[in-house]
Design a protein around this motif. Structure first.
Motif, short mmCIF file in Angstrom:
data_model
loop_
_atom_site.label_atom_id
_atom_site.label_comp_id
_atom_site.label_asym_id
_atom_site.label_seq_id
_atom_site.Cartn_x
_atom_site.Cartn_y
_atom_site.Cartn_z
N GLU A 67 38.31 -30.29 -17.89
CA GLU A 67 38.78 -29.60 -17.32
C GLU A 67 39.04 -29.56 -16.06
N LEU A 68 38.67 -30.56 -15.92
CA LEU A 68 39.44 -30.79 -14.02
C LEU A 68 40.95 -31.61 -14.67
N GLN A 69 41.57 -31.83 -15.63
CA GLN A 69 42.58 -31.99 -15.19
C GLN A 69 43.66 -30.41 -15.54
N GLN A 70 43.03 -29.31 -16.72
CA GLN A 70 43.25 -27.89 -16.41
C GLN A 70 43.47 -27.60 -15.55
N ASP A 71 42.08 -27.36 -14.76
CA ASP A 71 42.12 -27.48 -14.04
C ASP A 71 43.65 -27.60 -12.12
N ALA A 72 43.71 -28.73 -12.55
CA ALA A 72 44.33 -29.68 -11.37
C ALA A 72 45.66 -29.33 -11.52
N ARG A 73 46.51 -29.13 -13.35
CA ARG A 73 47.22 -28.63 -13.24
C ARG A 73 47.18 -27.02 -12.65
N ALA A 74 46.73 -26.20 -12.73
CA ALA A 74 46.58 -24.71 -12.24
C ALA A 74 46.32 -24.54 -10.96
N TRP A 75 46.19 -25.62 -10.27
CA TRP A 75 46.27 -25.69 -8.88
C TRP A 75 47.03 -26.00 -8.29
N ALA A 76 47.07 -27.31 -9.28
CA ALA A 76 49.15 -27.69 -8.18
C ALA A 76 50.22 -26.37 -8.21
N ALA A 77 50.17 -25.97 -9.26
CA ALA A 77 51.29 -24.57 -10.13
C ALA A 77 50.59 -23.99 -9.48
N PHE A 78 49.54 -23.33 -8.96
CA PHE A 78 49.64 -21.97 -8.31
C PHE A 78 49.65 -22.48 -6.83
N THR A 79 49.58 -23.21 -5.90
CA THR A 79 49.63 -23.98 -4.79
C THR A 79 50.85 -24.08 -3.80
N GLN A 116 40.88 -32.79 -5.15
CA GLN A 116 40.31 -32.48 -4.54
C GLN A 116 39.76 -31.55 -5.93
N MET A 117 39.64 -31.41 -7.36
CA MET A 117 39.29 -31.11 -8.38
C MET A 117 37.23 -32.40 -8.30
#
Length: 382
Positions: A11-23, A33-34
């Motif tokens: 879940e942390l990896q998925q969040d990190a990928r999503a946040w990196a793409a979004f920001t 950060q995660m």
């Protein structure tokens, strides 16, 4: 690695990928950060970056719904785009969310009253130095992600109303805001206030907090005198005026709640008051006791005294006790004495104040050690 750890890591990896793409930042920066102790969820579950991102599109009020973004850095309908530094943005949103979690949840039916711009300043003061700046938009964003009630106050401004208790927010603002008058009572203290302050310090030191905070179940303490007094506010007489001042003091945390007449007298001695205020207090207590004949009579605050040995006068040694209590008006004392010397056993209590002697009487039939007072005005009507 256990299955739970594996799931959390995924879940942390998925969040990190999503946040990196979004920001528009690097995956490694988002991953750091995660994994920050400050972003682990100090008053609840860890904030999901994917949930934060989805809120900006799906939320009923602030969601873009596939169209033009409705929330920006400066607030609602803001044309200022988000400014991500790639190092602390997610951590700060997680901290804002935890700060909002410390307040008592309001029901969905409640009308939000606290402005997002005011709340964002309170968050800056409370979260400092862990989060030095909170934008209006990020405050609204975190509130929406948490599922708090949010409303538009009308007009075209960027500020929205957030569903946290107004009195609790005022308490926190006065506790942490520069130049603010600190509250003198804690009945509006948010349940998670002290815990969050402690966890912030521990997380900032690098500690990953294990275990979670459990919101205490509110306990409704019986306070019939307080409830009755609040209802008298608005009366056009001295009791109504006193009740209005008392209600305002409770609302603004300027003094504690008076659950009994004893506590009203104690508050009277703690706060500044006009010369007529004491007479209003006595009239209020007298009316309460006439209204509720079973109401407990008054006992005032112990302010001094104690016990000392006495050699006696031939029949043996003993002790002598003397205790001083504040008289109701505060200008004199109530003296309680016990002579425990053999052959001279006496017990006495008296009011050493001319004003209170004229306005109060001891309740009959009680032991000296358990003395109580009622206003003379109570017995005068019986």
């Amino acid at each position: 690695m256990t299955s739970d750890n594996h799931t959390q890591n995924r879940e942390l990896q998925q969040d990190a990928r999503a946040w990196a793409a979004f920001t528009g930042t690097k995956y490694t920066a988002a991953w750091r950060q995660m994994n920050s102790p400050l972003a682990q969820g100090l008053l609840g579950g860890r904030v999901s970056a994917r949930h934060l991102i989805a809120i900006l599109d799906d939320h009923e009020l602030i969601g873009a719904r596939g169209g033009t973004p409705r929330l920006g850095e400066k607030g609602f309908s803001s044309a200022v785009a988000w400014r991500f530094n790639g190092a602390t943005d997610f951590i700060e949103l997680a901290l804002i969310t935890d700060m909002l979690r410390m307040f008592t949840p309001l029901p969905d039916s409640a009308t939000p009253e606290v402005g997002s711009y005011s709340l964002k300043h309170t968050a800056e003061w409370f979260l400092s130095p862990h989060c030095s700046y909170v934008s209006n938009g990020r405050m609204i964003w975190a509130a929406a992600a948490l599922g708090l009630p949010i409303a538009h106050p009308g007009g075209s401004g960027p500020n929205l109303l957030i569903g946290v208790p107004e009195r609790e927010h005022d308490y926190v603002r006065r506790m942490v805001g520069p130049g603010q008058t600190k509250p003198k009572a804690d009945h509006h203290l948010p349940a998670g206030y002290a815990y969050l302050q402690t966890m912030l310090a521990r997380a900032a030191a690098g500690e990953h907090i294990t275990g979670g905070w459990v919101r205490p179940v509110p306990v409704a303490a019986s306070a019939p005198f307080h409830d009755w007094l609040i209802l008298q506010a608005g009366r056009d007489d001295v009791i109504g005026h006193l009740a209005s001042d008392y209600s305002a003091g409770v609302r603004d945390s300027d003094h504690r709640i008076a659950r009994t007449p004893d506590e009203l007298l104690a508050i009277f001695h703690e706060v500044s008051h006009s010369p007529e205020a004491y007479d209003a207090v006595v009239s209020t207590i007298a009316e309460w006791m006439r209204t509720v004949p079973s109401a407990a009579p008054v006992r005032t605050e112990l302010i001094g005294g104690g016990e000392h040995d006495n050699e006696g006068w031939g029949a043996g040694a003993g002790t002598v006790e003397r205790y001083e209590y504040l008289c109701p008006c505060g200008d004199g004392e109530i003296i309680e004495e016990h002579d425990n010397v053999p052959g001279f056993r006496e017990h006495d209590v008296r009011i050493d104040c001319a004003k209170c002697c004229a306005e109060w009487r001891f309740v009959g039939g009680r032991p000296v050690r358990d003395w109580r007072l009622t206003p003379v005005a109570v017995s005068a009507t019986i």
